[in-house]
Design a protein around this motif. Structure first.
Motif, short mmCIF file in Angstrom:
data_model
loop_
_atom_site.label_atom_id
_atom_site.label_comp_id
_atom_site.label_asym_id
_atom_site.label_seq_id
_atom_site.Cartn_x
_atom_site.Cartn_y
_atom_site.Cartn_z
N ALA A 98 -17.28 2.08 17.09
CA ALA A 98 -15.88 1.74 17.32
C ALA A 98 -14.99 2.30 16.22
CB ALA A 98 -15.72 0.22 17.42
N LEU A 99 -15.43 2.18 14.98
CA LEU A 99 -14.62 2.66 13.86
C LEU A 99 -14.47 4.18 13.89
CD1 LEU A 99 -13.09 2.10 11.28
CD2 LEU A 99 -15.27 2.10 10.04
N MET A 100 -15.58 4.88 14.13
CA MET A 100 -15.50 6.34 14.15
C MET A 100 -14.61 6.84 15.27
SD MET A 100 -19.31 7.71 13.10
CE MET A 100 -20.18 6.68 14.29
N ASP A 101 -14.75 6.27 16.46
CA ASP A 101 -13.93 6.73 17.58
C ASP A 101 -12.46 6.39 17.37
OD1 ASP A 101 -15.98 7.96 18.84
OD2 ASP A 101 -16.05 6.63 20.57
N SER A 102 -12.18 5.21 16.80
CA SER A 102 -10.79 4.87 16.51
C SER A 102 -10.18 5.90 15.57
CB SER A 102 -10.71 3.47 15.87
OG SER A 102 -11.14 2.47 16.78
N TYR A 103 -10.94 6.32 14.60
CA TYR A 103 -10.44 7.32 13.64
C TYR A 103 -10.28 8.69 14.30
CZ TYR A 103 -10.19 10.49 9.68
OH TYR A 103 -9.79 11.47 8.81
N ILE A 104 -11.29 9.13 15.03
CA ILE A 104 -11.25 10.46 15.65
C ILE A 104 -10.12 10.55 16.66
CG2 ILE A 104 -12.50 12.11 17.08
CD1 ILE A 104 -15.10 10.84 15.89
N TYR A 105 -10.03 9.57 17.55
CA TYR A 105 -9.00 9.59 18.58
C TYR A 105 -7.61 9.46 17.96
CZ TYR A 105 -12.85 8.75 21.90
OH TYR A 105 -13.99 8.83 22.63
N GLY A 106 -7.49 8.56 17.01
CA GLY A 106 -6.19 8.38 16.36
C GLY A 106 -5.74 9.61 15.60
N PHE A 107 -6.67 10.25 14.91
CA PHE A 107 -6.32 11.46 14.17
C PHE A 107 -5.90 12.56 15.13
CE2 PHE A 107 -6.70 15.30 11.76
CZ PHE A 107 -6.41 14.94 10.45
N ALA A 108 -6.64 12.71 16.22
CA ALA A 108 -6.31 13.75 17.20
C ALA A 108 -4.93 13.52 17.79
CB ALA A 108 -7.36 13.78 18.30
N LEU A 109 -4.60 12.26 18.07
CA LEU A 109 -3.30 11.94 18.64
C LEU A 109 -2.18 12.25 17.64
CD1 LEU A 109 -1.81 10.65 21.06
CD2 LEU A 109 -2.07 8.45 19.91
N GLN A 110 -2.38 11.86 16.38
CA GLN A 110 -1.37 12.11 15.36
C GLN A 110 -1.22 13.61 15.09
OE1 GLN A 110 -2.15 10.19 11.62
NE2 GLN A 110 -0.05 10.36 10.92
N GLU A 111 -2.36 14.30 15.02
CA GLU A 111 -2.34 15.73 14.74
C GLU A 111 -1.59 16.50 15.83
OE1 GLU A 111 -5.55 18.98 13.10
OE2 GLU A 111 -6.23 17.55 14.61
N ALA A 112 -1.79 16.11 17.07
CA ALA A 112 -1.16 16.81 18.19
C ALA A 112 0.35 16.65 18.17
CB ALA A 112 -1.73 16.30 19.51
N GLY A 113 0.84 15.51 17.65
CA GLY A 113 2.26 15.25 17.70
C GLY A 113 3.05 15.62 16.47
N LEU A 114 2.38 15.98 15.39
CA LEU A 114 3.10 16.27 14.15
C LEU A 114 3.92 17.56 14.26
CD1 LEU A 114 0.57 15.44 11.29
CD2 LEU A 114 2.70 14.26 11.82
#
Length: 233
Positions: free
Chosen positions: A144-160
């Motif tokens: 759960a922790l790894m996926d929260s980080y991976i998905y969250g980072f991908a979402l933030q990275e795409a929108g920056l």
């Protein structure tokens, strides 16, 4: 023998594979919101009702698209360097797949009828963790922790709007002007001396955060994990 008339382009017959490829192309290019049965049929040069000969409904298409993303990520396996190297490889593979398919971030764990690649990926990831000594609860926490980080980072990275090789210099300059250094000194320092520098790449933050997470997950392992290798229950 029949021959094609000059100037007439033969229609490519619909197949399930072609329908799903068309759906992925729409989602990748315009976002998942742009994907409807009507828009898909139009893109394929077909009538909407003809799609139902190959897929039951839009939900089946979404299941298949999520499965496509999972199929692009190498199934985790024990690496020579152990569970940590396997999880690092998985994290990088998943992040790369989500960069290719940014629409997928919100769908990856939502499907109630997951496909074969989806299920294999989850099983393999849990297998690496369990065989490496993580308890059932610890493996669940880790996943759960790894996926929260991976998905969250991908979402933030795409929108920056900054911190990317193709960042617009005018946008960077506008953001710099919007931060008054006298009122917001720490934010201005971070922006001017780091985040808005031409050589700054937000992508470099991924490995830093991942290392911190994996360091923390290592603390969930028992002192002698080899005792559990042959007894995963």
């Amino acid at each position: 023998m029949k021959t094609s008339q000059p100037g007439v382009v033969a229609r490519v017959p619909l197949t399930r594979e072609r329908v799903l490829a068309g759906a992925a192309e729409i989602a990748d290019g315009s976002g998942i919101g742009a994907l409807t049965m009507r828009s898909l049929a139009h893109a394929l040069g077909a009538k909407p009702m003809s799609l139902y000969h190959h897929v039951a409904n839009k939900d089946e298409i979404l299941d298949a698209l999520v499965d496509l993303v999972f199929s692009e990520v190498e199934v985790p396996s024990e690496a020579p360097d152990g569970w940590r190297a396997a999880m690092e490889a998985r994290a990088h593979g998943m992040r790369a797949a989500l960069a290719r398919h940014p629409w997928a971030v919100g769908l990856m764990e939502t499907r109630t009828t997951p496909g074969a690649a989806n299920l294999r990926h989850h099983n393999a990831t849990l297998g690496v963790l369990r065989r490496s000594g993580f308890s059932l609860d610890a493996a669940g926490h880790a996943y759960a922790l790894m996926d929260s980080y991976i998905y969250g980072f991908a979402l933030q990275e795409a929108g920056l709007p900054v911190g990317k090789p193709d960042s617009d210099p005018q946008v960077v300059q506008a953001m710099a002007r919007s931060i008054p250094a006298d009122e917001l000194p720490y934010l201005a320092e971070m922006a001017m001396d780091r985040a808005l520098q031409p050589n700054y790449r937000f992508s470099a933050e991924f490995d830093v955060g991942l290392a911190i997470i994996l360091d923390g997950l290592a603390g969930l392992l028992p002192q002698h994990p080899e005792r559990l290798l042959n007894n995963p229950t």
